[in-house]
Motif scaffolding. Structure first.
Motif, short mmCIF file in Angstrom:
data_model
loop_
_atom_site.label_atom_id
_atom_site.label_comp_id
_atom_site.label_asym_id
_atom_site.label_seq_id
_atom_site.Cartn_x
_atom_site.Cartn_y
_atom_site.Cartn_z
N THR A 1 0.79 -1.23 0.00
CA THR A 1 0.00 0.00 0.00
C THR A 1 0.83 1.28 0.00
OG1 THR A 1 -0.18 -0.09 2.40
CG2 THR A 1 -1.95 -1.14 1.12
N ALA A 2 2.12 1.19 -0.25
CA ALA A 2 2.95 2.39 -0.28
C ALA A 2 2.52 3.32 -1.40
CB ALA A 2 4.42 2.00 -0.45
N VAL A 3 2.51 4.61 -1.10
CA VAL A 3 2.24 5.63 -2.11
C VAL A 3 3.36 6.67 -2.07
CG1 VAL A 3 -0.26 5.37 -2.12
CG2 VAL A 3 0.77 7.04 -0.61
N TYR A 4 3.61 7.28 -3.21
CA TYR A 4 4.59 8.35 -3.30
C TYR A 4 3.89 9.59 -3.80
CZ TYR A 4 7.80 4.65 -2.39
OH TYR A 4 8.44 3.60 -1.79
N TRP A 5 4.39 10.74 -3.37
CA TRP A 5 3.71 12.00 -3.59
C TRP A 5 4.56 12.94 -4.44
CZ3 TRP A 5 -1.11 12.55 -1.35
CH2 TRP A 5 -1.45 11.60 -0.38
N PHE A 6 3.90 13.80 -5.21
CA PHE A 6 4.62 14.88 -5.88
C PHE A 6 3.67 16.03 -6.18
CE2 PHE A 6 3.21 12.08 -9.27
CZ PHE A 6 2.81 12.92 -10.28
N GLY B 1 5.69 16.12 0.92
CA GLY B 1 6.66 15.10 1.33
C GLY B 1 6.53 13.88 0.45
N TYR B 2 7.64 13.43 -0.12
CA TYR B 2 7.64 12.33 -1.08
C TYR B 2 7.00 11.06 -0.51
CZ TYR B 2 9.50 8.93 -4.44
OH TYR B 2 9.63 7.95 -5.37
N ILE C 1 1.71 18.43 2.92
CA ILE C 1 1.76 19.54 1.98
C ILE C 1 2.18 20.81 2.72
CG2 ILE C 1 0.38 20.99 0.43
CD1 ILE C 1 -1.49 18.50 0.15
N THR C 2 3.09 21.56 2.14
CA THR C 2 3.51 22.84 2.69
C THR C 2 3.23 23.92 1.65
OG1 THR C 2 5.30 21.78 3.93
CG2 THR C 2 5.45 24.15 3.64
N ALA C 3 2.45 24.93 2.06
CA ALA C 3 2.12 26.04 1.17
C ALA C 3 3.30 27.00 1.09
CB ALA C 3 0.87 26.76 1.68
N LYS D 1 -1.68 21.15 -8.20
CA LYS D 1 -2.22 19.83 -7.89
C LYS D 1 -1.16 19.03 -7.17
CE LYS D 1 -5.76 19.10 -11.34
NZ LYS D 1 -6.89 18.35 -10.89
N ILE D 2 -1.61 18.22 -6.23
CA ILE D 2 -0.76 17.27 -5.52
C ILE D 2 -1.21 15.89 -5.97
CG2 ILE D 2 -0.17 16.32 -3.26
CD1 ILE D 2 0.94 19.15 -3.74
N TYR D 3 -0.25 15.03 -6.30
CA TYR D 3 -0.55 13.68 -6.78
C TYR D 3 0.02 12.64 -5.83
CZ TYR D 3 -1.50 15.93 -11.26
OH TYR D 3 -2.01 16.72 -12.26
N CYS D 4 -0.67 11.52 -5.72
CA CYS D 4 -0.09 10.34 -5.08
C CYS D 4 -0.17 9.20 -6.08
CB CYS D 4 -0.78 10.00 -3.76
SG CYS D 4 -2.35 9.18 -3.89
N VAL D 5 0.86 8.37 -6.06
CA VAL D 5 0.96 7.24 -6.98
C VAL D 5 1.27 6.00 -6.17
CG1 VAL D 5 2.19 6.29 -8.97
CG2 VAL D 5 1.84 8.76 -8.79
N THR D 6 0.53 4.93 -6.41
CA THR D 6 0.77 3.69 -5.67
C THR D 6 2.00 2.98 -6.23
OG1 THR D 6 -0.64 2.33 -7.11
CG2 THR D 6 -1.68 3.34 -5.18
N LEU D 7 2.78 2.41 -5.34
CA LEU D 7 3.93 1.62 -5.76
C LEU D 7 3.44 0.39 -6.52
CD1 LEU D 7 6.97 1.06 -5.66
CD2 LEU D 7 6.59 -0.10 -3.49
#
Length: 106
Positions: free
Chosen positions: A51-56, A66-67, A72-74, A81-87
């Motif tokens: 269930t690991a996800v990575y952010w960008f 944070g990856y 999220i830091t403004a 847009k902020i994205y998360c992607v599942t490993l």
């Protein structure tokens, strides 16, 4: 059996439940410059094993993320847009982040 010697081998199979989708609980968030906030990924099925996800962030000049932790830091006023992607499976979800100046309208 070969030349009177018996050879054996074994194999172990692992069956895992793969990730089928990811979404974010938040579709849109509004924050002020300097604020930090986390968004929550929802992975399906609930019993998926990896269930690991990575952010960008689409624009790190407006907001960073944070990856690995999704915090999220403004940085400056604007929208990104902020994205998360599942490993597992490379499923992607996004959230719109609207950043306003401190004390301004969100």
């Amino acid at each position: 059996k070969y030349n009177g010697v018996i050879y054996e081998d074994s194999c172990i199979f692992y069956v895992r439940t793969p990730v089928e989708s990811v979404k974010l609980k938040e579709k849109e968030i509004s924050i002020e410059v300097g604020e930090k906030i986390s968004v929550t990924p929802v992975i399906k099925p609930k019993n998926a094993e990896l269930t690991a996800v990575y952010w960008f962030s689409e624009d790190e000049a407006i907001a960073t993320v944070g990856y690995e932790d999704g915090e999220i830091t403004a940085i400056k006023a604007g929208e990104t847009k902020i994205y998360c992607v599942t490993l597992d499976g490379n499923f992607k979800a996004s959230c719109t982040v609207k950043v306003s100046e401190k004390g301004g309208n969100k």
